[in-house]
Design a protein around this motif. Structure first.
Motif, PDB file in Angstrom:
ATOM      1  N   VAL A  72       5.243  13.477   4.129  1.00  0.00           N
ATOM      2  CA  VAL A  72       7.093  12.107   4.650  1.00  0.00           C
ATOM      3  C   VAL A  72       5.973  11.162   5.533  1.00  0.00           C
ATOM      4  O   VAL A  72       4.940  11.425   6.263  1.00  0.00           O
ATOM      5  CB  VAL A  72       7.801  13.571   5.406  1.00  0.00           C
ATOM      6  N   PHE A  73       6.108  10.160   5.006  1.00  0.00           N
ATOM      7  CA  PHE A  73       4.742   8.856   5.594  1.00  0.00           C
ATOM      8  C   PHE A  73       6.074   8.534   7.329  1.00  0.00           C
ATOM      9  O   PHE A  73       6.959   8.025   7.050  1.00  0.00           O
ATOM     10  CB  PHE A  73       4.974   8.133   4.770  1.00  0.00           C
ATOM     11  N   PRO A  74       5.205   8.804   7.907  1.00  0.00           N
ATOM     12  CA  PRO A  74       5.408   8.875   9.791  1.00  0.00           C
ATOM     13  C   PRO A  74       6.135   7.371  10.082  1.00  0.00           C
ATOM     14  O   PRO A  74       7.177   7.229  10.619  1.00  0.00           O
ATOM     15  CB  PRO A  74       4.402   8.935  10.544  1.00  0.00           C
ATOM     16  N   VAL A  75       5.496   5.996   9.427  1.00  0.00           N
ATOM     17  CA  VAL A  75       6.268   4.815   9.429  1.00  0.00           C
ATOM     18  C   VAL A  75       5.535   4.039   7.960  1.00  0.00           C
ATOM     19  O   VAL A  75       5.134   4.581   7.214  1.00  0.00           O
ATOM     20  CB  VAL A  75       5.075   4.284  10.019  1.00  0.00           C
TER      21      VAL A  75
ATOM     22  N   HIS B  96       0.206  10.067   6.609  1.00  0.00           N
ATOM     23  CA  HIS B  96      -0.070   8.314   6.717  1.00  0.00           C
ATOM     24  C   HIS B  96      -1.367   8.439   5.514  1.00  0.00           C
ATOM     25  O   HIS B  96      -2.359   8.913   5.856  1.00  0.00           O
ATOM     26  CB  HIS B  96      -0.741   7.909   7.975  1.00  0.00           C
ATOM     27  N   CYS B  97      -1.264   7.593   4.418  1.00  0.00           N
ATOM     28  CA  CYS B  97      -2.551   7.218   3.050  1.00  0.00           C
ATOM     29  C   CYS B  97      -3.332   6.506   4.046  1.00  0.00           C
ATOM     30  O   CYS B  97      -4.298   6.310   3.183  1.00  0.00           O
ATOM     31  CB  CYS B  97      -1.096   6.877   1.848  1.00  0.00           C
ATOM     32  N   GLY B  98      -3.143   6.368   5.117  1.00  0.00           N
ATOM     33  CA  GLY B  98      -3.990   4.830   5.363  1.00  0.00           C
ATOM     34  C   GLY B  98      -4.584   4.008   4.310  1.00  0.00           C
ATOM     35  O   GLY B  98      -3.555   3.023   3.322  1.00  0.00           O
ATOM     36  N   ARG B  99      -5.533   3.114   3.930  1.00  0.00           N
ATOM     37  CA  ARG B  99      -6.182   2.815   3.370  1.00  0.00           C
ATOM     38  C   ARG B  99      -6.361   3.040   1.522  1.00  0.00           C
ATOM     39  O   ARG B  99      -6.301   2.251   0.761  1.00  0.00           O
ATOM     40  CB  ARG B  99      -7.525   2.840   3.282  1.00  0.00           C
ATOM     41  N   VAL B 100      -5.485   4.351   0.904  1.00  0.00           N
ATOM     42  CA  VAL B 100      -4.885   4.918   0.522  1.00  0.00           C
ATOM     43  C   VAL B 100      -3.873   3.997  -0.640  1.00  0.00           C
ATOM     44  O   VAL B 100      -2.649   5.509  -0.355  1.00  0.00           O
ATOM     45  CB  VAL B 100      -5.031   6.643   0.071  1.00  0.00           C
ATOM     46  N   SER B 101      -2.965   3.422  -0.411  1.00  0.00           N
ATOM     47  CA  SER B 101      -2.140   2.675  -0.610  1.00  0.00           C
ATOM     48  C   SER B 101      -2.239   1.700  -1.605  1.00  0.00           C
ATOM     49  O   SER B 101      -2.810   1.200  -2.292  1.00  0.00           O
ATOM     50  CB  SER B 101      -1.340   2.568   0.804  1.00  0.00           C
ATOM     51  N   HIS B 102      -1.051   0.283  -1.538  1.00  0.00           N
ATOM     52  CA  HIS B 102      -1.575  -0.681  -2.199  1.00  0.00           C
ATOM     53  C   HIS B 102      -0.611  -1.922  -1.819  1.00  0.00           C
ATOM     54  O   HIS B 102       0.491  -1.515  -1.078  1.00  0.00           O
ATOM     55  CB  HIS B 102      -0.710  -0.514  -3.816  1.00  0.00           C
ATOM     56  N   PRO B 103      -0.098  -3.440  -1.400  1.00  0.00           N
ATOM     57  CA  PRO B 103       0.008  -4.048  -1.082  1.00  0.00           C
ATOM     58  C   PRO B 103       1.803  -4.125  -1.537  1.00  0.00           C
ATOM     59  O   PRO B 103       2.935  -4.307  -0.617  1.00  0.00           O
ATOM     60  CB  PRO B 103      -0.129  -5.286  -1.213  1.00  0.00           C
ATOM     61  N   SER B 104       2.176  -3.916  -2.814  1.00  0.00           N
ATOM     62  CA  SER B 104       3.280  -3.370  -3.892  1.00  0.00           C
ATOM     63  C   SER B 104       4.190  -2.762  -2.771  1.00  0.00           C
ATOM     64  O   SER B 104       5.554  -2.627  -3.270  1.00  0.00           O
ATOM     65  CB  SER B 104       2.809  -3.600  -5.280  1.00  0.00           C
ATOM     66  N   LEU B 105       3.254  -1.238  -2.548  1.00  0.00           N
ATOM     67  CA  LEU B 105       4.165  -0.485  -2.298  1.00  0.00           C
ATOM     68  C   LEU B 105       4.444  -0.732  -0.475  1.00  0.00           C
ATOM     69  O   LEU B 105       4.996   0.280   0.417  1.00  0.00           O
ATOM     70  CB  LEU B 105       3.197   0.794  -1.548  1.00  0.00           C
ATOM     71  N   LEU B 106       4.583  -1.669   0.237  1.00  0.00           N
ATOM     72  CA  LEU B 106       4.484  -2.292   1.852  1.00  0.00           C
ATOM     73  C   LEU B 106       5.232  -3.135   1.966  1.00  0.00           C
ATOM     74  O   LEU B 106       4.896  -4.709   1.737  1.00  0.00           O
ATOM     75  CB  LEU B 106       3.092  -1.935   2.640  1.00  0.00           C
ATOM     76  N   ALA B 107       6.273  -3.257   3.269  1.00  0.00           N
ATOM     77  CA  ALA B 107       6.335  -4.375   3.752  1.00  0.00           C
ATOM     78  C   ALA B 107       5.749  -5.701   3.589  1.00  0.00           C
ATOM     79  O   ALA B 107       5.213  -5.798   4.109  1.00  0.00           O
ATOM     80  CB  ALA B 107       7.290  -4.498   4.433  1.00  0.00           C
ATOM     81  N   ASP B 108       6.374  -6.740   2.740  1.00  0.00           N
ATOM     82  CA  ASP B 108       5.797  -8.054   2.813  1.00  0.00           C
ATOM     83  C   ASP B 108       4.277  -8.368   1.905  1.00  0.00           C
ATOM     84  O   ASP B 108       3.710  -9.425   2.805  1.00  0.00           O
ATOM     85  CB  ASP B 108       5.836  -8.545   5.046  1.00  0.00           C
ATOM     86  N   GLY B 109       4.374  -7.264   1.656  1.00  0.00           N
ATOM     87  CA  GLY B 109       3.461  -7.382   0.760  1.00  0.00           C
ATOM     88  C   GLY B 109       1.665  -7.076   1.732  1.00  0.00           C
ATOM     89  O   GLY B 109       0.692  -6.924   1.545  1.00  0.00           O
ATOM     90  N   ALA B 110       1.678  -6.266   3.011  1.00  0.00           N
ATOM     91  CA  ALA B 110       0.861  -6.048   3.595  1.00  0.00           C
ATOM     92  C   ALA B 110      -1.106  -4.959   3.292  1.00  0.00           C
ATOM     93  O   ALA B 110       0.069  -4.335   2.603  1.00  0.00           O
ATOM     94  CB  ALA B 110       1.750  -4.930   4.771  1.00  0.00           C
ATOM     95  N   HIS B 111      -1.325  -5.232   4.022  1.00  0.00           N
ATOM     96  CA  HIS B 111      -2.263  -4.968   3.402  1.00  0.00           C
ATOM     97  C   HIS B 111      -2.361  -3.395   3.954  1.00  0.00           C
ATOM     98  O   HIS B 111      -1.978  -3.295   5.479  1.00  0.00           O
ATOM     99  CB  HIS B 111      -4.046  -5.224   3.076  1.00  0.00           C
TER     100      HIS B 111
ATOM    101  N   ALA C 292      -3.112   2.892  18.886  1.00  0.00           N
ATOM    102  CA  ALA C 292      -2.250   3.347  19.590  1.00  0.00           C
ATOM    103  C   ALA C 292      -0.772   3.208  18.940  1.00  0.00           C
ATOM    104  O   ALA C 292      -0.124   4.001  18.969  1.00  0.00           O
ATOM    105  CB  ALA C 292      -2.000   2.485  21.130  1.00  0.00           C
ATOM    106  N   SER C 293      -0.486   2.479  17.563  1.00  0.00           N
ATOM    107  CA  SER C 293       1.209   1.538  18.001  1.00  0.00           C
ATOM    108  C   SER C 293       1.349   3.355  16.466  1.00  0.00           C
ATOM    109  O   SER C 293       1.797   3.673  16.406  1.00  0.00           O
ATOM    110  CB  SER C 293       1.357   0.779  16.974  1.00  0.00           C
ATOM    111  N   VAL C 294       0.165   3.304  15.948  1.00  0.00           N
ATOM    112  CA  VAL C 294       0.161   4.071  14.913  1.00  0.00           C
ATOM    113  C   VAL C 294       0.549   5.326  15.108  1.00  0.00           C
ATOM    114  O   VAL C 294       1.276   6.723  15.163  1.00  0.00           O
ATOM    115  CB  VAL C 294      -0.903   4.385  13.681  1.00  0.00           C
TER     116      VAL C 294
END
Length: 354
Positions: free
Chosen positions: A57-60, A101-116, A150-152
């Motif tokens: 489950v993603f925490p953020v 938290h998947c970290g780098r194992v993700s994609h901008p299309s899965l994240l808000a505003d196309g974030a890296h 620290a935010s993570v």
């Protein structure tokens, strides 16, 4: 009595047996990371496990790594999750939520505003991830700043609190499978030159800070951690994994965690022999077990509990099948991540005439 069916104390809980359901991504949430009604049915069916560890489950929101996976950040997500422990507890079971938290194992299309995606360093992993548009290549991730780290960490703290608010019995930190915590642990993905990179003492810092935050928020007896040395999933590479994981587990001594969950996939070094003596709490072993090997691990004292994945996926009443020697259902890999009930809540139990 068969050792598998003896009680065991794990953290603050007395488990009815030593069979643990592994965390398994099933992709039955909506696009907003809210678990569907099917999810409570699925886990409730498997409540005869001594302990269930939920899917990751993603925490953020920035921790999401795959399409249709769940989160524990929003009010809607928390409300939907409440149905799951209710279903499990109604049948006498216990369930921990795995925070992933998947970290780098993700994609901008899965994240808000196309974030890296976030990572310890801007090192692109080889491979692809599952998005709404199918498989997409990984991208170069954003290297976290000290302030962002620290935010993570705070995100994990709040996620642990929300999991308990949703009724879960505890939380597990997913520090395996090439996700963010293991990205910090491993030399191939962590090329930092500050206090979070370089030496093994620095590379374990992130994991220890996350655990400290989770323990501070919900209590050490409701927190576990999963590791998988040399699994090398998601293009994770470490120059000296034996040193890394030995040091990490040594540093866990002061936390008084509920358990250490170790899953090995092809490692030639005997990590269980090396790590179990270093950990003072309950030691869980998973990966590729069957009834005989699991019984041997418990009877010999090599493990306090044993973790099953596909066997629990396809056999909601796995403990009863082991107890009676009944035939097992075979998992259907084609429906592991497919939406809907098929291959999810329709595996028959013995009572249904399997």
């Amino acid at each position: 009595m068969n050792a598998l069916f003896s009680e065991v104390q794990v953290g603050r809980y007395t488990l009815s047996n030593r069979m643990v359901m592994a965390p398994m991504t099933r992709s039955r949430s909506d696009d907003a990371g809210v678990p569907t009604d099917l999810v409570a049915t699925y886990y409730g069916q498997r409540a005869s496990a001594g302990l269930i560890i939920s899917e990751g489950v993603f925490p953020v929101a920035l921790g999401k790594g795959y399409t249709r996976t769940p989160g524990i950040e929003t009010t809607e997500q928390v409300a939907a999750w409440k149905r799951v422990p209710e279903a499990v507890h109604a049948r006498g079971g216990r369930i921990f939520m795995q925070l992933m938290h998947c970290g780098r194992v993700s994609h901008p299309s899965l994240l808000a505003d196309g974030a890296h995606p976030q990572a310890p360093s801007a090192v692109k992993p080889a491979g692809q991830t599952y998005t709404a548009d199918g498989l997409q290549d990984f991208v170069i991730p954003h290297a976290l700043t000290i302030v962002e780290i620290a935010s993570v960490v705070e995100g994990y703290r709040q996620a642990a609190r929300r999991a308990i608010e949703a009724g879960f019995d505890g939380v597990e930190l997913h520090a395996a499978s090439g996700y963010l915590p293991e990205q910090f642990l491993s030399t191939g993905s962590n090329q930092r030159d500050d206090e979070y990179g370089g030496s093994v003492e620095n590379r374990v810092r992130f994991v220890l800070e996350v655990l400290a935050a989770m323990v501070d928020e919900v209590g050490s007896d409701r927190v576990g951690i999963k590791i998988s040395p040399e699994m090398n999933f998601n293009d994770i590479v470490d120059a000296n994994p034996q040193e890394t994981y030995t040091h990490l587990v040594e540093q866990l001594r002061g936390f008084n965690l509920a358990y250490l969950h170790v899953a090995l996939f092809g490692a030639t070094f005997d990590y269980h022999a090396a790590l179990r003596p270093l950990f003072e709490g309950r030691y869980l072993i998973g990966s590729g077990l069957d009834k005989v090997s699991a019984e041997t691990l418990i009877a010999s004292g090599q493990a306090d509990a044993v973790v099953f994945g596909g066997a629990f996926l396809a056999n909601p009443d796995l403990p009863e099948r082991f107890r009676t020697g009944a035939e097992l259902n075979t998992p259907d890999k084609n429906t592991f991540y497919a939406p809907g009930a098929e291959g999810y809540i329709d595996y028959p139990s013995l009572a249904q005439g399997a």
